[in-house]
Write a protein that holds these residues in place. Structure first.
Motif, PDB file in Angstrom:
ATOM      1  N   UNK A 134     -90.890 -17.538  73.592  1.00 39.78           N
ATOM      2  CA  UNK A 134     -90.604 -17.474  72.535  1.00 39.78           C
ATOM      3  C   UNK A 134     -91.849 -18.141  71.689  1.00 39.78           C
ATOM      4  N   UNK A 135     -92.015 -18.791  70.389  1.00 34.55           N
ATOM      5  CA  UNK A 135     -92.981 -19.303  69.800  1.00 34.55           C
ATOM      6  C   UNK A 135     -92.827 -20.660  69.718  1.00 34.55           C
ATOM      7  N   UNK A 136     -92.068 -21.498  70.474  1.00 31.58           N
ATOM      8  CA  UNK A 136     -91.808 -22.643  70.274  1.00 31.58           C
ATOM      9  C   UNK A 136     -92.652 -23.529  71.195  1.00 31.58           C
ATOM     10  N   UNK A 137     -93.572 -24.219  70.789  1.00 28.83           N
ATOM     11  CA  UNK A 137     -94.568 -24.922  71.412  1.00 28.83           C
ATOM     12  C   UNK A 137     -94.396 -26.278  71.044  1.00 28.83           C
ATOM     13  N   UNK A 138     -93.497 -26.854  70.564  1.00 27.34           N
ATOM     14  CA  UNK A 138     -93.302 -28.139  70.081  1.00 27.34           C
ATOM     15  C   UNK A 138     -93.197 -29.228  71.261  1.00 27.34           C
ATOM     16  N   UNK A 139     -92.763 -28.543  72.366  1.00 25.54           N
ATOM     17  CA  UNK A 139     -92.331 -29.534  73.476  1.00 25.54           C
ATOM     18  C   UNK A 139     -91.908 -28.581  74.811  1.00 25.54           C
ATOM     19  N   UNK A 140     -91.916 -29.501  75.877  1.00 30.19           N
ATOM     20  CA  UNK A 140     -91.923 -28.835  77.303  1.00 30.19           C
ATOM     21  C   UNK A 140     -90.588 -27.895  77.314  1.00 30.19           C
ATOM     22  N   UNK A 141     -90.579 -26.928  78.083  1.00 27.42           N
ATOM     23  CA  UNK A 141     -89.352 -26.097  78.310  1.00 27.42           C
ATOM     24  C   UNK A 141     -88.511 -26.894  79.555  1.00 27.42           C
ATOM     25  N   UNK A 142     -87.277 -27.253  79.256  1.00 29.82           N
ATOM     26  CA  UNK A 142     -86.610 -28.007  80.211  1.00 29.82           C
ATOM     27  C   UNK A 142     -85.644 -27.140  80.723  1.00 29.82           C
ATOM     28  N   UNK A 143     -85.657 -27.000  82.275  1.00 36.65           N
ATOM     29  CA  UNK A 143     -84.733 -25.925  82.971  1.00 36.65           C
ATOM     30  C   UNK A 143     -83.661 -26.659  83.259  1.00 36.65           C
ATOM     31  N   UNK A 144     -82.429 -25.711  83.305  1.00 38.32           N
ATOM     32  CA  UNK A 144     -81.036 -26.250  83.867  1.00 38.32           C
ATOM     33  C   UNK A 144     -81.312 -27.340  84.936  1.00 38.32           C
ATOM     34  N   UNK A 145     -80.376 -28.328  84.994  1.00 38.99           N
ATOM     35  CA  UNK A 145     -80.447 -29.329  86.012  1.00 38.99           C
ATOM     36  C   UNK A 145     -80.286 -28.842  87.523  1.00 38.99           C
TER      37      UNK A 145
ATOM     38  N   UNK B 208     -98.746 -33.749  77.081  1.00 44.54           N
ATOM     39  CA  UNK B 208     -98.912 -34.534  75.796  1.00 44.54           C
ATOM     40  C   UNK B 208     -97.596 -34.328  75.212  1.00 44.54           C
ATOM     41  N   UNK B 209     -96.598 -33.548  75.812  1.00 40.91           N
ATOM     42  CA  UNK B 209     -95.169 -33.593  75.299  1.00 40.91           C
ATOM     43  C   UNK B 209     -94.217 -34.804  75.419  1.00 40.91           C
ATOM     44  N   UNK B 210     -93.401 -35.035  74.785  1.00 40.32           N
ATOM     45  CA  UNK B 210     -92.338 -36.454  74.960  1.00 40.32           C
ATOM     46  C   UNK B 210     -91.134 -35.860  75.062  1.00 40.32           C
ATOM     47  N   UNK B 211     -90.589 -34.617  75.151  1.00 41.37           N
ATOM     48  CA  UNK B 211     -89.380 -34.364  75.044  1.00 41.37           C
ATOM     49  C   UNK B 211     -88.362 -34.311  76.165  1.00 41.37           C
ATOM     50  N   UNK B 212     -89.234 -34.786  77.440  1.00 52.37           N
ATOM     51  CA  UNK B 212     -88.374 -34.660  78.661  1.00 52.37           C
ATOM     52  C   UNK B 212     -88.345 -35.984  79.311  1.00 52.37           C
ATOM     53  N   UNK B 213     -87.712 -36.306  80.320  1.00 56.35           N
ATOM     54  CA  UNK B 213     -87.625 -37.714  81.058  1.00 56.35           C
ATOM     55  C   UNK B 213     -87.697 -37.432  82.460  1.00 56.35           C
ATOM     56  N   UNK B 214     -87.552 -38.576  83.172  1.00 55.94           N
ATOM     57  CA  UNK B 214     -87.404 -38.512  84.263  1.00 55.94           C
ATOM     58  C   UNK B 214     -86.149 -37.977  84.952  1.00 55.94           C
TER      59      UNK B 214
ATOM     60  N   UNK C   4    -105.795 -33.799  86.588  1.00 56.76           N
ATOM     61  CA  UNK C   4    -104.417 -33.204  86.582  1.00 56.76           C
ATOM     62  C   UNK C   4    -104.173 -31.897  87.377  1.00 56.76           C
ATOM     63  N   UNK C   5    -103.254 -31.945  88.232  1.00 59.08           N
ATOM     64  CA  UNK C   5    -103.120 -30.742  89.238  1.00 59.08           C
ATOM     65  C   UNK C   5    -102.142 -29.824  88.547  1.00 59.08           C
ATOM     66  N   UNK C   6    -102.621 -29.271  87.731  1.00 61.11           N
ATOM     67  CA  UNK C   6    -101.697 -28.162  87.025  1.00 61.11           C
ATOM     68  C   UNK C   6    -101.273 -28.307  85.660  1.00 61.11           C
ATOM     69  N   UNK C   7    -100.241 -27.853  85.228  1.00 59.67           N
ATOM     70  CA  UNK C   7     -99.658 -27.883  83.693  1.00 59.67           C
ATOM     71  C   UNK C   7     -98.158 -27.644  83.838  1.00 59.67           C
ATOM     72  N   UNK C   8     -97.671 -28.541  82.910  1.00 56.43           N
ATOM     73  CA  UNK C   8     -96.257 -28.387  82.545  1.00 56.43           C
ATOM     74  C   UNK C   8     -96.028 -27.548  81.295  1.00 56.43           C
ATOM     75  N   UNK C   9     -95.249 -26.475  81.474  1.00 59.03           N
ATOM     76  CA  UNK C   9     -95.378 -25.368  80.470  1.00 59.03           C
ATOM     77  C   UNK C   9     -94.169 -25.692  79.518  1.00 59.03           C
TER      78      UNK C   9
END
Length: 871
Positions: free
Chosen positions: A129-140, A81-87, A116-121
């Protein structure tokens, strides 16, 4: 203070497991409340790459069908349900069977028409932390399939330490690391100690002393920015003994705090916000020095450290507009106050997402000034908590340098070469330390080498008293002997240990590090032949007598409000209206010391009645405080005597002269029934007679006889108040409370009370000769009953006294058993019926002797009170 073990091990690498560290810190005198394991239950969360995203529109909300690749081959479909990440982004994927913090197991499930085979965290779902507004984007560059728990160091242990107010250095990883290293005999490299480097990179010469930087800016403000640093003026050098200012430029607005550091902040109990704020918080947690970051573009003119002026206001970072007090220490510029020094910054210079230039403030503020400001505005903060307990005054330059290094590393900032360092710290003071004090105060002998080593481990500089102070860790030759026959050292405490001011403090450090459990247990020798004093025995007898009568003892607080004299109806000339005001009250409605026990008993009665207990008989014994006349000139001796010797007679007299009078009183309060209702009858309500009877109970317990007379004294009812006297001295009052007092305190109608000056009663009892047991007559008594008619206004006590005097030595007991008022005795008259028991010690009384004693008693009553025998 929460200490993250992975961070602690960076300072002391060879530490054992967290539980062993906690036990060692407890043994060293720190209260470790808990050892919390976090992130150890996270499993099955791996790094994946977003391959494709498909929008799924529903009636409730839009979600996305995301294909993520978690290995070189194959993809997984996940509803998100998050929209803060991209391909192309790398994300944390919890595959079916993965476990998240709290034991939450992930399974494959069908939702929104897809499996749905899992979950993006998100960060909060991983416990970062307490930030649940978006997906955690890892370094490239994160490897696909890498274990996220290992990658982000999610598994850790946290020590929750309750730091006492005298150990402010413990509110930092630096302080706890030093203690942990000492406990296990490990090396500790203080991060604030730097080597001497002539002409450092930023144009500052660094000294060998811990965290010390040579002054580059004089005390007064420099008119322009540049190589000499940002202009600062310290007007109140007593409240701000050190002020360091550093400027960085080129801060990258979009910079993000690395996940490892954000995780460290979160485990330490602080929320990651932005790189500049996170850097100041990390330095504060790591070194113990609170920092503040100003947006330099929002500052106008030089920084001025001063007291607030009348009428000034400040909107703090929490958005509250505050009226400043002239005692508040503030940081100001040309526009006015921009921060409450050591407490909280102002909104006008707050760091924002567009900030590119930052002024870093690292200062040392007076603990009392910060504590009073924080309390005055009810504004506690992590910074004020540390300043109140004492911050290392030598730490500011090192903390500022560390902040500049982190800002350059995390946000691409560039430090300006100028440094402002205004230093008004007092010179360190050495303590003359007789080694014999360790055995005298510690309860066991400590070898000299042990004492020296422990003091050096604390951070002290130890030298022989006859020579110059040596460097920390220098043992030196054998110390000379003092007059007491023991060696004496000169010990200079470190800058971060402001609580070490005398020899006893140094002894405590040695005892603490050697272990309190090594001190032998010895029982004190009590002097023989000393028991309770006569006054103590009488006070205990009074408490026991009232308890035996069914009264329940209460202990109330000795503080009352300003309105207490008015609520009790006391006049200005009443001694009970002369209250003593507390300089530092615990509450505004309890700012005075009590002058009577009754308000506390009233409050206890109201509290019990509110909980359904209406039939009460409460009593209390305690001190009251009544103001004395203030002397025109203060006494010559100091009002705060030294603690290392007994004060002299002049000092004691001066101290006693300014103390309030503190008599000990006893008081009771009765509400409801004194006898409960039951099958035997309707019960009886407590009346003023019961209050008077309580006074007689107290008097009998001390061997004093009370005289009772009518009176009108507040807070008692003017028509139901009894004055209690002994040996001609008024010792108290009893009766029913005044209706206005009952209404003021919310008490039930007809509430009764008694209050006696217990000290005076005991004084009267103590002045009398010892009580001897009465001789018991073996001869039978002669009982006679009489009824006397007297005017209604004549006190019963006067009639009783007259009868006793008239009957003489033959009278054994006198009992009033009936009171009658009615038409048979006439208006304004009443009949008092008494029973007289007469007895002689050496013979059986004849009827003539008994009648003669009775008639003598009647005659004396007629003479003194106008009584007439009723026939």
């Amino acid at each position: 203070m929460k200490i993250v073990m992975s961070w602690l091990r960076e300072a002391v690498p060879a530490l054992p497991p967290a539980k062993a560290v906690a036990d060692a810190l407890i043994r060293a005198g720190f209260e470790v409340e808990a050892v919390e394991s976090v992130g150890h239950d996270v499993a099955g969360v791996v790094a994946g790459e977003v391959v494709s995203i498909e929008l799924v529109q529903t009636k409730k909300k839009d979600v996305r069908w995301v294909q993520v690749r978690v290995a070189e081959t194959g993809t997984r479909g996940v509803i998100c349900g998050a929209f803060n990440f991209e391909v192309g982004n790398r994300v944390a994927v919890a595959l079916p069977g993965a476990v998240l913090p709290g034991g939450f197991t992930i399974t494959a499930r069908k939702t929104y028409g897809q499996v749905s085979e899992g979950m993006i965290c998100s960060a909060s779902e991983l416990g970062i932390g307490d930030d649940h507004s978006g997906i955690l984007v890892l370094p490239p560059d994160t490897p696909l399939g890498a274990d996220v728990a290992e990658l982000l160091e999610l598994a850790d242990d946290v020590l929750d330490i309750a730091v006492t107010p005298d150990r402010g250095y413990g509110l930092s990883l630096r302080g706890i690391a030093r203690e942990a290293a000492t406990a296990f005999g490990l090396a500790f490299d203080d991060p604030t100690v730097v080597a001497a480097v002539p002409g450092g990179r930023d144009g500052v010469r660094e000294q060998a002393a811990p965290g010390h930087l040579e002054h580059v800016v004089p005390e007064q403000a420099v008119p322009e920015r540049g190589a000499v640093g940002y202009p600062v003026v310290v007007e109140d050098t007593a409240a701000c003994s050190r002020y360091v200012a550093r400027v960085v430029t080129g801060v990258r607005p979009g910079a993000v705090t690395p996940l490892r550091l954000a995780r460290r902040l979160a485990l330490s109990g602080m929320r990651p916000i932005s790189v500049p704020v996170d850097v100041t918080n990390l330095i504060m947690l790591g070194l113990g020095q609170p920092l503040h970051a100003f947006d330099r573009a929002k500052l106008s003119g030089p920084i001025v450290v001063r007291r607030a002026r009348d009428g000034e206001r400040l909107v703090t970072l929490d958005g509250v507009k505050r009226e400043l007090d002239p005692e508040d220490l503030v940081i100001a510029d040309d526009s006015g106050p921009v921060a409450l020094a050591g407490v909280m910054g102002g909104a006008s210079t707050e760091i924002s997402s567009d900030t590119t230039e930052i002024l870093i403030e690292a200062a040392h503020f007076d603990p009392v000034a910060v504590a009073r400001t924080a309390r005055r505005h009810q504004l506690g903060s992590e910074a004020s908590r540390r300043f109140e307990r004492g911050v290392d005054p030598a730490l500011a330059p090192a903390a500022a340098r560390a902040a500049l290094r982190l800002l350059a590393e995390l946000a691409g900032a560039t430090a300006e070469t100028g440094v402002t360092d205004i230093d008004h710290r007092p010179s360190p003071r050495a303590i003359t330390f007789p080694l014999a004090e360790t055995a005298r105060l510690g309860g066991r002998p400590y070898p000299e080498e042990v004492v020296r080593r422990r003091l050096v481990e604390v951070g002290c500089t130890v030298a022989d008293s006859a020579g110059p102070a040596g460097a920390a860790g220098t043992a030196g030759p054998a110390a000379p002997a003092d007059s007491a026959g023991g060696a004496t050292l000169l010990v200079t405490p470190p800058s971060w240990r402001g609580d070490l001011t005398r020899s006893a403090d140094l002894v405590e450090e040695v005892m603490r590090l050697e272990g309190y459990d090594t001190i032998p247990v010895t029982l004190p020798r009590l002097p023989a032949g000393r028991g309770l004093t006569q006054g103590q025995r009488m006070r205990r007898a009074v408490d026991a007598a009232l308890a035996h009568q069914g009264y329940v003892e209460v202990l109330t607080v000795p503080f009352v409000g300003d309105d207490t004299p008015d609520r009790l109806g006391l006049t200005g000339d009443d001694a009970r209206a002369a209250v003593v005001r507390i300089a530092n009250p615990i509450a505004e409605d309890a700012s005075n010391l009590r002058t009577t026990l009754l308000p506390g008993l009233f409050a206890a009665a109201v509290r019990n009645i509110g909980r359904g207990q209406a039939d009460l008989a409460l009593f209390e014994t305690g001190l009251v405080f009544r103001s004395v006349v203030t002397v025109a000139t203060p006494p010559t001796p100091p009002l705060t005597p030294a603690v290392d010797h007994r004060p002299g007679d002049a000092e004691i007299a001066a101290l006693n002269a300014v103390l309030p009078e503190q008599p000990r009183l006893v008081a009771v309060v009765l509400t409801g029934r004194r006898e409960p209702a039951g099958w035997w009858g309707p019960g009886q309500l407590a009346t003023w007679q019961d209050a008077v009877d309580a006074a007689h109970t107290v008097a009998e317990a001390t061997g004093v006889e009370l005289a009772v007379a009518a009176d009108a004294v507040m807070p008692w009812h003017p028509g139901r108040c009894a004055r209690l006297s002994a040996d001609g001295r008024v010792v108290g009052y009893a009766g029913e409370l005044h209706p206005r007092v009952i209404a003021a305190y919310g008490l039930p109608a007809r509430t009764c009370a008694m209050e006696l000056d217990l000290d005076t009663v005991i004084e009267i009892a103590s002045s009398r000769p010892p009580v001897t047991a009465p001789a018991v007559s073996t001869y039978p008594p002669a009982d006679r009953d009489i009824a006397l008619v007297v005017e209604a206004g004549v006190p019963v006590a006067r009639v009783t006294e007259a009868l006793r005097r008239g009957a003489g030595d033959l009278l054994e007991t006198l009992t009033l058993f009936d009171v009658y008022e009615g038409s048979q005795v006439g208006d304004g008259q009443r009949s008092l019926a008494f029973g007289l028991r007469l007895r002689a010690a050496d013979r059986t009384l004849t009827a003539q002797e008994a009648n003669a004693a009775r008639d003598a008693a009647i005659a004396e009553a007629a003479r003194l009170t106008g009584a007439i025998l009723r026939t």
